[in-house]
Write a protein that holds these residues in place. Sequence first.
Motif, PDB file in Angstrom:
ATOM      1  N   THR A 159       0.860  -1.180   0.000  1.00 40.32           N
ATOM      2  CA  THR A 159       0.000   0.000   0.000  1.00 40.32           C
ATOM      3  C   THR A 159       0.896   1.230   0.000  1.00 40.32           C
ATOM      4  O   THR A 159       2.067   1.157   0.359  1.00 40.32           O
TER       5      THR A 159
ATOM      6  N   ARG B 128       1.943   5.295  -1.753  1.00 43.24           N
ATOM      7  CA  ARG B 128       2.195   6.031  -2.993  1.00 43.24           C
ATOM      8  C   ARG B 128       3.608   5.789  -3.486  1.00 43.24           C
ATOM      9  O   ARG B 128       4.558   5.711  -2.704  1.00 43.24           O
TER      10      ARG B 128
ATOM     11  N   ALA C   9      -0.606   5.378  -7.988  1.00 43.44           N
ATOM     12  CA  ALA C   9      -0.786   6.289  -6.856  1.00 43.44           C
ATOM     13  C   ALA C   9       0.565   6.957  -6.637  1.00 43.44           C
ATOM     14  O   ALA C   9       1.538   6.300  -6.269  1.00 43.44           O
ATOM     15  N   SER C  10       0.626   8.259  -6.892  1.00 45.37           N
ATOM     16  CA  SER C  10       1.907   8.954  -6.990  1.00 45.37           C
ATOM     17  C   SER C  10       2.065  10.010  -5.914  1.00 45.37           C
ATOM     18  O   SER C  10       1.152  10.807  -5.666  1.00 45.37           O
TER      19      SER C  10
ATOM     20  N   ALA D  88      -3.978  10.349  -7.129  1.00 44.58           N
ATOM     21  CA  ALA D  88      -3.763  10.571  -5.694  1.00 44.58           C
ATOM     22  C   ALA D  88      -3.984   9.313  -4.876  1.00 44.58           C
ATOM     23  O   ALA D  88      -3.232   9.033  -3.935  1.00 44.58           O
ATOM     24  N   GLU D  89      -5.005   8.539  -5.214  1.00 46.41           N
ATOM     25  CA  GLU D  89      -5.362   7.345  -4.442  1.00 46.41           C
ATOM     26  C   GLU D  89      -5.914   6.280  -5.366  1.00 46.41           C
ATOM     27  O   GLU D  89      -6.527   6.595  -6.387  1.00 46.41           O
ATOM     28  N   LEU D  90      -5.752   5.019  -4.965  1.00 49.99           N
ATOM     29  CA  LEU D  90      -6.334   3.877  -5.661  1.00 49.99           C
ATOM     30  C   LEU D  90      -7.076   3.008  -4.644  1.00 49.99           C
ATOM     31  O   LEU D  90      -6.842   3.123  -3.438  1.00 49.99           O
TER      32      LEU D  90
ATOM     33  N   PRO E 170      -0.754   0.794  -4.719  1.00 52.16           N
ATOM     34  CA  PRO E 170       0.121   1.707  -5.453  1.00 52.16           C
ATOM     35  C   PRO E 170      -0.109   1.708  -6.967  1.00 52.16           C
ATOM     36  O   PRO E 170       0.206   2.691  -7.633  1.00 52.16           O
TER      37      PRO E 170
END
Length: 153
Positions: free
Chosen positions: A52, A54, A99-100, A136-138, A143
């Motif tokens: 999990t 970024r 997810a960066s 931003a999120e998944l 990730p």
Amino acid sequence: MTAGPHAKLAELGLLLPEVVPPLAAYVPAVQSGRQVYVSGQLPIRDGKLLATGRVGAGVSADQAKDLAEQCALNALAAIDALVGLESVVKIVKVSGFVASADGFTGQPGVLNGASELFGTVFGEAGRHARSAVGVAELPLGAPVEIDVIVEVA
């Protein structure tokens, strides 16, 4: 005579996992005409999310590339369960989401984990169009996520 996709995976020391059960109201893959659309695949193995966070903050780009390969294996499992890998004519399109962390711009390199696997397994038929998008999120804090469109016989 070229090796089929299952033989190629075996040569790589890879096994197709069980199809990852949907996390919500959708199916892992659906066929429409000669196209198979694979739902978004997370880096899940044996029922567990492998990481999990970024990419660029807690998850390295190299680790994320490996996670993208797992997403691709999960996509292949969904395709195999629906129509069989031997029916794949072409990997048409891969859409990848990473997810960066702020400032991370290496999404294309991360998605190479999936693209390179498809190329190795299917040869020229594994070369595809692709999008690599930073988000931003998944789901579940993953990730990486990919979805795939393939042409089948």
